[in-house]
Scaffold this active site. Structure first.
Site, PDB file in Angstrom:
ATOM      1  N   GLY A 139      50.693  -3.192  23.474  1.00 31.76           N
ATOM      2  CA  GLY A 139      51.863  -3.941  23.908  1.00 31.76           C
ATOM      3  C   GLY A 139      52.060  -3.708  25.384  1.00 31.76           C
ATOM      4  CD  GLU A 140      54.435  -3.460  30.092  1.00 31.57           C
ATOM      5  OE1 GLU A 140      53.565  -3.168  30.952  1.00 31.57           O
ATOM      6  OE2 GLU A 140      55.498  -2.856  30.001  1.00 31.57           O
ATOM      7  CB  SER A 141      52.750   1.577  28.252  1.00 32.80           C
ATOM      8  OG  SER A 141      52.431   1.230  29.582  1.00 32.80           O
ATOM      9  CB  CYS A 167      45.897  -0.897  24.297  1.00 32.37           C
ATOM     10  SG  CYS A 167      45.638  -1.758  25.839  1.00 32.37           S
ATOM     11  NE  ARG A 196      51.188   0.146  32.552  1.00 30.89           N
ATOM     12  CZ  ARG A 196      51.924  -0.709  33.254  1.00 30.89           C
ATOM     13  NH1 ARG A 196      52.396  -0.384  34.436  1.00 30.89           N
ATOM     14  NH2 ARG A 196      52.176  -1.905  32.774  1.00 30.89           N
ATOM     15  CB  ILE A 244      43.974  -7.029  25.471  1.00 37.20           C
ATOM     16  CG1 ILE A 244      43.096  -7.608  24.359  1.00 37.20           C
ATOM     17  CG2 ILE A 244      44.931  -8.094  26.023  1.00 37.20           C
ATOM     18  CD1 ILE A 244      43.829  -7.858  23.046  1.00 37.20           C
ATOM     19  NE  ARG A 245      48.017  -7.311  31.989  1.00 39.15           N
ATOM     20  CZ  ARG A 245      47.745  -7.352  33.297  1.00 39.15           C
ATOM     21  NH1 ARG A 245      46.738  -8.037  33.744  1.00 39.15           N
ATOM     22  NH2 ARG A 245      48.483  -6.690  34.158  1.00 39.15           N
ATOM     23  CG  HIS A 279      43.869  -3.889  21.172  1.00 42.09           C
ATOM     24  ND1 HIS A 279      45.177  -3.537  20.935  1.00 42.09           N
ATOM     25  CD2 HIS A 279      43.786  -4.109  22.496  1.00 42.09           C
ATOM     26  CE1 HIS A 279      45.854  -3.541  22.064  1.00 42.09           C
ATOM     27  NE2 HIS A 279      45.034  -3.889  23.026  1.00 42.09           N
ATOM     28  CD  GLU A 282      45.048  -2.878  17.332  1.00 49.09           C
ATOM     29  OE1 GLU A 282      44.099  -2.071  17.335  1.00 49.09           O
ATOM     30  OE2 GLU A 282      45.746  -3.102  18.335  1.00 49.09           O
TER      31      GLU A 282
HETATM   32  N1  GLN Z   1      48.594  -3.210  30.084  1.00 53.78           N
HETATM   33  C1  GLN Z   1      49.441  -2.773  29.032  1.00 53.78           C
HETATM   34  C2  GLN Z   1      50.336  -1.623  29.485  1.00 53.78           C
HETATM   35  O1  GLN Z   1      50.240  -1.179  30.548  1.00 53.78           O
HETATM   36  C3  GLN Z   1      48.636  -2.371  27.815  1.00 53.78           C
HETATM   37  C4  GLN Z   1      47.953  -3.585  27.239  1.00 53.78           C
HETATM   38  C5  GLN Z   1      47.742  -3.524  25.748  1.00 53.78           C
HETATM   39  O2  GLN Z   1      48.337  -2.730  25.040  1.00 53.78           O
HETATM   40  N2  GLN Z   1      46.937  -4.437  25.266  1.00 53.78           N
HETATM   41  O3  GLN Z   1      51.132  -1.141  28.747  1.00 53.78           O
END
Ligand code: GLN
Length: 211
Positions: free
Chosen positions: A45-47, A77, A106, A134-135, A175, A177
């Site tokens: 997600g987005e940390s 992630c 990150r 993913i990112r 990921h 999952e």
């Molecule tokens: N870039 C996201 C972050 O900094 C992590 C991306 C992800 O969980 N797929 O939190």
């Protein structure tokens, strides 16, 4: 019972994977959802958003305490970022749970390679794992207690650490999952079984919930 942290991010994908493995699970949104867990998954997600929501919900310290007491955890992630002891390229007010002695950067793979797949050898898993990034973060430093489970095999990021384990905590930059492959989750569930841990909230937190 496995908890999946559900303040933000890709919760359903982990639910589906655990369903496929026939493992009971529960979303963790509040402190009392930690009671009785044998392991917890921190999703992607987005940390920084997760950190903020954990702080606002009063969950940061109970979760840190649960991990420090021995609750097994698996972070993917953004979940990996949360488990780190040090985060690079984050917001100054972002918190981490300090469960794995590592420095994580990150969005380390850069914008050009926002998202990519690679076949990885992961220690403890017999066949290569198709890893979806993913990112994603990577790990720039690990402490003596940390076991490196996988590195990027080739390309510009060759050698980058993307899966680690320290004691009962495991983290991957990628990921599993979102794929059909359940082997990384199975590795985590094996750690959970070996730990044989069940989390109980300290009495003051149970009381605090009642008032
Ligand atoms: N870039 C996201 C972050 O900094 C992590 C991306 C992800 O969980 N797929 O939190």
């Amino acid at each position: 019972m496995i908890g999946i942290l559900a303040v933000q991010g890709g919760v359903q994908e982990h639910e589906r994977t655990l369903d496929r493995l026939g493992v009971p699970h529960r979303q963790v949104r509040r402190i009392e959802h930690l009671e009785g867990l044998s392991g917890i998954i921190l999703p992607g997600g987005e940390s920084t958003t997760m950190s903020k929501l954990l702080e606002l919900g009063g969950m940061l310290h109970p979760l840190c305490d649960a991990l420090a007491s021995g609750l097994p955890a698996y972070g993917t992630c953004a979940g990996m970022i949360l488990l780190a002891s040090e985060i690079l390229d984050t917001r100054p007010d972002a918190h981490s749970l300090d469960a794995i002695d590592m420095t994580v950067r990150r969005n380390a793979f850069g914008r050009q390679v926002d998202s990519f797949e690679a076949d990885l050898d992961v220690a403890g898993i017999p066949a290569p794992v198709t890893a979806v990034f993913i990112r994603a973060p990577w790990v720039e430093r690990v402490g003596d207690q940390v076991e490196v489970l996988a590195r990027v095999p080739s390309g510009p990021a060759a050698g980058a650490i993307v899966a680690v384990r320290q004691g009962r905590c495991m983290a991957t930059s990628f990921h599993p999952e979102v794929t059909e492959n359940t082997s990384v989750h199975q590795l985590f569930l094996q750690m959970v079984a070996e730990a044989g841990y069940v989390h109980h909230l300290p009495e003051q937190e149970v009381t605090a919930q009642r008032v």
